[in-house]
Design a protein around this motif. Structure first.
Motif, PDB file in Angstrom:
ATOM      1  N   ASP A   1      15.360  85.258 118.582  1.00 56.28           N
ATOM      2  CA  ASP A   1      16.597  85.002 119.313  1.00 56.28           C
ATOM      3  C   ASP A   1      16.360  84.659 120.781  1.00 56.28           C
TER       4      ASP A   1
ATOM      5  N   GLY B   1      15.298  90.766 119.186  1.00 53.89           N
ATOM      6  CA  GLY B   1      16.461  90.347 119.959  1.00 53.89           C
ATOM      7  C   GLY B   1      16.042  90.049 121.381  1.00 53.89           C
TER       8      GLY B   1
ATOM      9  N   ASP C   1      26.319  92.971 123.615  1.00 54.68           N
ATOM     10  CA  ASP C   1      25.141  92.246 123.146  1.00 54.68           C
ATOM     11  C   ASP C   1      25.345  90.756 123.404  1.00 54.68           C
TER      12      ASP C   1
END
Length: 339
Positions: free
Chosen positions: A265, A241, A67
Motif C-alpha cells: 500500500d 500498510g 487510516d
C-alpha cells in the motif's frame, strides 16, 4: 478513494505472477468507459455527470478510524458518486460484528446498493444474506476475494492478496534478502494473512510472522523495535500498510538494525520515503480505484443492468511495485491525495 485515475496498472512492471491482474484491470477500463458514456437521454456525457435518477448507496468497510488508506477508498467512491448522481454514505468499523451491524443499518435505511469489504467473511455472512433478501445488490471490494462468490456478491474489485504476497516474495529474492519479518497488524484479517503467507511461499529465505496491535501505532513501533533487537539477522521488514511502514522505518533506526523496509500500500508520505530510499518498495493495489469502481458498478447495475466479470471473475486493481526508479510517475497523484 479529485481526479479519476487512469484505470490500468500502476507504474512499474509487475512480476509474472501478477500479470493476470493487467487483463482484469483492462476490463475495469471498459467499465469506466461505460459509466462515462451514454446514448439517448439516460446520461449527460458532455457534462460528465449522470442524468439518471438519484439512488442511495452505502459503502461499509472494516477500516480503522483515521487510516489514510480508507480515505483514498472513500475519495474514489465519492468521485464516482458525484459523477453518477448517487447519495453516498460511508461507515466503517474494524470489528466484524460492528461492521455487520452497519450493513443492517443500511438495509433499514432502504439503500439501493451496498459496497462492502469481507475481511472476516463468516461474521458478515448473515448481514449480506439479509441485504440480498431485501433485494439490495451487494458488491465487494478490497478484502474477500476468496469469499465474495460463495456469499453471493454481484461483483468484486480488489487485489488478489495471495498473488501479491507471492510476487513480493519473488521481489525479496531479487533484492538478495535472507530473513524477512512480515508484520500483521490485525490478527484474523484474511487479506493480511494471505499477504504474509504468499511471501513465505515464494521467498527463498526465512520468513517470520509478527502480530501487532494496529490500532496503537506506538505499540506497533515498540514491538518491531524489540523484535529487531532480539534477532539482528532480520534484513527485511515487510509491513502491510503505508503508515505501519513509516513506523517501521523509525523502529529500524531505534534498534540500530541494518534491515530494509518494504510495504504493501501507498500514500503521499510513503511516496516520499520511497523517493528517499527509507522504504525499498511499495505494493500498490490502488485503493482510490477500488472505491470508484465499486460505487460506479452499482450505478451501472441500476441504470443499465451491467455487471463485470460475469459474476464469477474479480476485477483486479493490483499488484504493481512502486520503487525509487518509478515513484516519480505516481508522486503527483499522491500529492493530490488520490494515490
Amino acid at each position: 478513494m479529485n481526479m479519476s485515475p487512469t484505470p490500468h496498472h500502476s507504474p512499474g512492471t509487475p512480476p509474472r505472477a501478477a500479470r493476470p491482474a493487467l487483463i482484469a484491470v483492462i476490463a475495469a477500463a471498459c467499465l469506466l468507459a461505460a459509466g462515462c458514456s451514454g446514448s439517448g437521454g439516460s446520461n449527460d456525457a458532455s457534462a460528465g455527470k449522470a442524468g439518471t435518477g438519484r439512488i442511495k448507496v452505502a459503502l461499509i468497510t472494516h477500516g480503522a478510524r483515521g487510516d489514510a488508506f480508507w480515505e483514498l477508498v472513500r475519495k474514489g467512491a465519492q468521485a464516482a458518486a458525484t459523477k453518477d448522481n448517487i447519495d453516498l454514505t460511508y461507515a466503517s468499523n474494524s470489528e466484524a460484528a460492528a461492521q455487520a451491524s452497519l450493513v443492517r443499518d443500511a438495509i433499514r435505511d432502504r439503500v439501493d446498493g451496498i459496497a462492502l469489504t469481507l475481511a472476516k467473511p463468516e461474521a458478515m455472512q448473515s448481514a449480506v444474506s439479509a441485504a440480498k433478501a431485501a433485494g439490495i445488490p451487494v458488491v465487494g471490494l478490497n478484502s474477500g476475494i476468496d469469499a465474495w462468490k460463495s456469499e453471493g456478491l454481484l461483483e468484486y474489485f480488489g487485489q488478489d492478496e495471495s498473488v501479491a504476497g507471492r510476487a513480493t516474495g519473488d521481489k525479496l529474492d531479487e533484492l538478495k534478502a535472507k530473513h524477512a519479518l512480515c508484520v500483521i497488524h490485525e490478527q484474523g484479517n484474511i487479506a493480511l494473512e494471505a499477504r504474509c503467507a504468499g511471501v513465505k511461499k515464494t521467498f527463498g529465505g526465512e520468513t517470520d510472522m509478527l502480530y501487532v496491535n494496529g490500532t496503537d501505532m506506538d505499540a506497533v513501533g515498540t514491538a518491531v523495535t524489540a523484535r529487531l533487537r532480539q534477532d539482528p539477522s532480520v534484513d527485511e521488514v515487510v509491513m502491510l500498510g503505508a503508515q505501519f511502514a513509516l513506523a517501521a522505518v523509525k523502529s529500524v533506526k531505534a534498534a540500530g538494525s541494518k534491515a530494509q523496509v518494504a510495504t504493501f500500500d501507498l500514500n503521499s508520505s510513503l511516496v516520499k520515503s520511497v523517493q528517499s530510499g527509507d522504504v525499498q518498495f511499495a505494493v500498490d493495489q490502488q485503493p482510490y480505484l477500488q472505491g470508484y469502481l465499486a460505487v460506479d458498478s452499482l450505478w451501472l447495475y441500476h441504470s443499465n443492468g451491467n455487471f463485470s466479470g460475469g459474476g464469477s471473475a474479480p476485477v483486479l486493481t493490483g499488484p504493481a511495485f512502486v520503487t525509487k526508479e518509478n515513484v516519480s510517475s505516481v508522486a503527483k497523484f499522491a500529492g493530490n491525495g488520490t494515490r
